[in-house]
Write a protein that holds these residues in place. Structure first.
Motif, short mmCIF file in Angstrom:
data_model
loop_
_atom_site.label_atom_id
_atom_site.label_comp_id
_atom_site.label_asym_id
_atom_site.label_seq_id
_atom_site.Cartn_x
_atom_site.Cartn_y
_atom_site.Cartn_z
N TYR A 95 38.06 60.44 73.34
CA TYR A 95 39.04 59.45 73.21
C TYR A 95 39.28 59.06 71.80
N SER A 96 40.62 58.97 71.59
CA SER A 96 40.99 58.93 70.09
C SER A 96 41.40 57.35 70.02
N GLY A 97 41.47 56.48 70.98
CA GLY A 97 42.01 54.95 70.82
C GLY A 97 40.76 54.35 70.43
N ARG A 98 41.11 52.82 70.21
CA ARG A 98 40.13 51.97 70.06
C ARG A 98 39.34 51.51 71.21
N TRP A 99 37.96 51.35 71.19
CA TRP A 99 37.53 50.76 72.17
C TRP A 99 36.12 49.85 71.98
N TRP A 100 35.93 48.86 72.79
CA TRP A 100 34.98 48.11 72.34
C TRP A 100 34.30 48.10 73.98
N ILE A 101 32.76 47.68 73.66
CA ILE A 101 31.88 47.34 74.87
C ILE A 101 32.29 45.72 75.22
N ALA A 102 32.36 45.51 76.31
CA ALA A 102 32.93 44.08 76.94
C ALA A 102 32.01 43.69 77.91
N GLY A 103 32.25 42.42 78.32
CA GLY A 103 31.47 41.79 79.35
C GLY A 103 29.77 41.38 78.82
N GLY A 104 28.94 41.25 79.84
CA GLY A 104 27.87 40.94 79.28
C GLY A 104 26.84 41.56 78.47
N ARG A 105 27.31 43.01 78.56
CA ARG A 105 26.45 43.78 77.70
C ARG A 105 27.10 43.77 76.13
N ALA A 106 28.19 43.20 75.83
CA ALA A 106 28.86 42.86 74.66
C ALA A 106 28.02 41.70 73.96
N LEU A 107 27.72 40.52 74.99
CA LEU A 107 26.84 39.51 74.49
C LEU A 107 25.42 39.93 74.02
N SER A 108 24.79 40.78 74.98
CA SER A 108 23.41 41.40 74.46
C SER A 108 23.35 42.09 73.27
N LEU A 109 24.44 43.00 73.24
CA LEU A 109 24.59 43.56 71.51
C LEU A 109 24.80 42.70 70.60
N PHE A 110 25.50 41.71 70.63
CA PHE A 110 25.69 40.81 69.77
C PHE A 110 24.28 40.10 69.54
N ALA A 111 23.78 39.51 70.44
CA ALA A 111 22.47 38.84 70.41
C ALA A 111 21.15 39.59 69.86
N GLY A 112 21.51 40.77 70.07
CA GLY A 112 20.25 41.62 69.75
C GLY A 112 19.03 41.61 70.75
N ARG A 113 19.38 41.23 72.18
CA ARG A 113 18.33 41.19 73.13
C ARG A 113 19.11 40.96 74.36
N ILE A 114 18.27 41.37 75.52
CA ILE A 114 18.75 41.30 76.66
C ILE A 114 18.09 40.37 77.71
N TRP A 115 18.86 39.51 78.22
CA TRP A 115 18.27 38.52 79.24
C TRP A 115 18.75 38.78 80.92
N ARG A 116 19.37 39.56 81.21
CA ARG A 116 19.52 39.74 82.66
C ARG A 116 20.08 41.17 82.76
N GLU A 117 20.27 41.47 84.05
CA GLU A 117 20.59 42.96 84.45
C GLU A 117 21.93 42.93 84.47
N HIS A 118 22.39 44.18 84.23
CA HIS A 118 23.87 44.36 84.08
C HIS A 118 24.17 45.59 85.28
N SER A 119 25.02 45.62 86.01
CA SER A 119 25.47 46.67 87.07
C SER A 119 26.40 47.75 86.51
N ASP A 120 27.15 47.39 85.56
CA ASP A 120 28.04 48.33 85.10
C ASP A 120 28.19 48.28 83.49
N VAL A 121 28.98 49.20 82.95
CA VAL A 121 29.49 48.72 81.43
C VAL A 121 30.93 48.67 81.46
#
Length: 270
Positions: A95-121
């Motif tokens: 894929y040649s376009g822009r893309w970003w991880i979104a949702g709760g996983r984005a917050l985990s990547l930002f914080a550098g830690r995981i605090w709950r399960e995620h069902s998808d990406v």
């Protein structure tokens, strides 16, 4: 004092509340005219009582103890399977376009830690880049209309940010990937609802998680989306990340939340 009352706190609650009071009382607004002298005295007395009962504040590993206490209060834990960054990067390579991880996983990547399960990406892509997405995954995607809950094969037609999402008809290994669509004008992302007032330039729309090699959607934008639903997991995510936002991000979030939203005073007070 004859009118004294007793408030019972757990040790974790005392530690977290004491830290918050310390930050609050050292802020400029606490010393200004907006705080009544009687309020200052009450908070000083409360902070002093908490400090006297929490020896952890003098420990060399106090920041780690504080983080652990915060996590326990919100039921924090680790996911069974963390995001496989290499697998996702390989999946998105065509894929040649822009893309970003979104949702709760984005917050985990930002914080550098995981605090709950995620069902998808959740992966945010721009609606104007849908031709590139179709070229990367020809005939492989389903489109779902959130208004009806119905899915059908996507044949490359234009889709609307908000109600429409895309997913793989034959999901690749790992957590299911869902493409959510964003609107854009020029070099700015624009929130698809309202008058177009809520927006951010692309150079402020994301952050980079170097440990994972992934770009994530700005946390203030993720929280703005989550504020529209405020499910228990959204409230959990807010509490875990709002204190980590930079002042500019907090101001943007406050200005972008619905008027009267319960997160406004919490965010503005930090």
């Amino acid at each position: 004092m004859d009118d004294a009352i007793t408030v019972r706190l757990s040790r974790d609650e005392a530690l977290v509340l004491g830290e918050w009071l310390h930050r609050r009382m050292n802020g400029d607004d606490f010393r200004g005219d907006t705080v009544h002298p009687g309020e200052r005295v009450a908070l000083w007395n409360l902070a002093g009582g908490l400090e006297a009962t929490t020896a952890e504040i003098f420990a060399p590993d106090y920041p780690a103890l504080l983080d652990a206490a915060r996590d326990r209060l919100v039921g924090g834990g680790e996911m069974d399977e963390p995001l496989d960054a290499e697998r996702l990067t390989a999946l998105m390579e065509p894929y040649s376009g822009r893309w970003w991880i979104a949702g709760g996983r984005a917050l985990s990547l930002f914080a550098g830690r995981i605090w709950r399960e995620h069902s998808d990406v959740d992966v945010l892509v721009l609606a104007r880049d849908l031709p590139e997405l179709g070229a990367a995954f020809p005939g492989e995607l389903l489109v779902e209309d959130g208004r009806t809950g119905q899915s059908r094969p996507w044949t490359g037609e234009e889709l609307t940010p908000g109600p429409h999402t895309l997913s793989f008809a034959a999901p690749p290994p790992g957590p299911p990937v869902q493409f959510v669509l964003g609107a854009a004008e020029g070099e700015e992302w624009v929130f698809h609802r309202g008058s177009g007032r809520i927006r951010l330039p692309f150079d402020r729309l994301g952050g980079r998680a170097e440990h994972a090699g992934l770009t994530y959607l700005a946390p203030e934008v993720v929280l703005m989306f989550k504020a529209r639903g405020t499910r228990p997991k959204d409230e959990h995510d807010f509490r875990m990340t709002v204190g980590l936002l930079k002042p500019e991000a907090r101001r943007w979030l406050v200005s972008s939340l619905p008027p009267g939203h319960v997160w406004v005073p919490v965010t503005a007070a930090l």
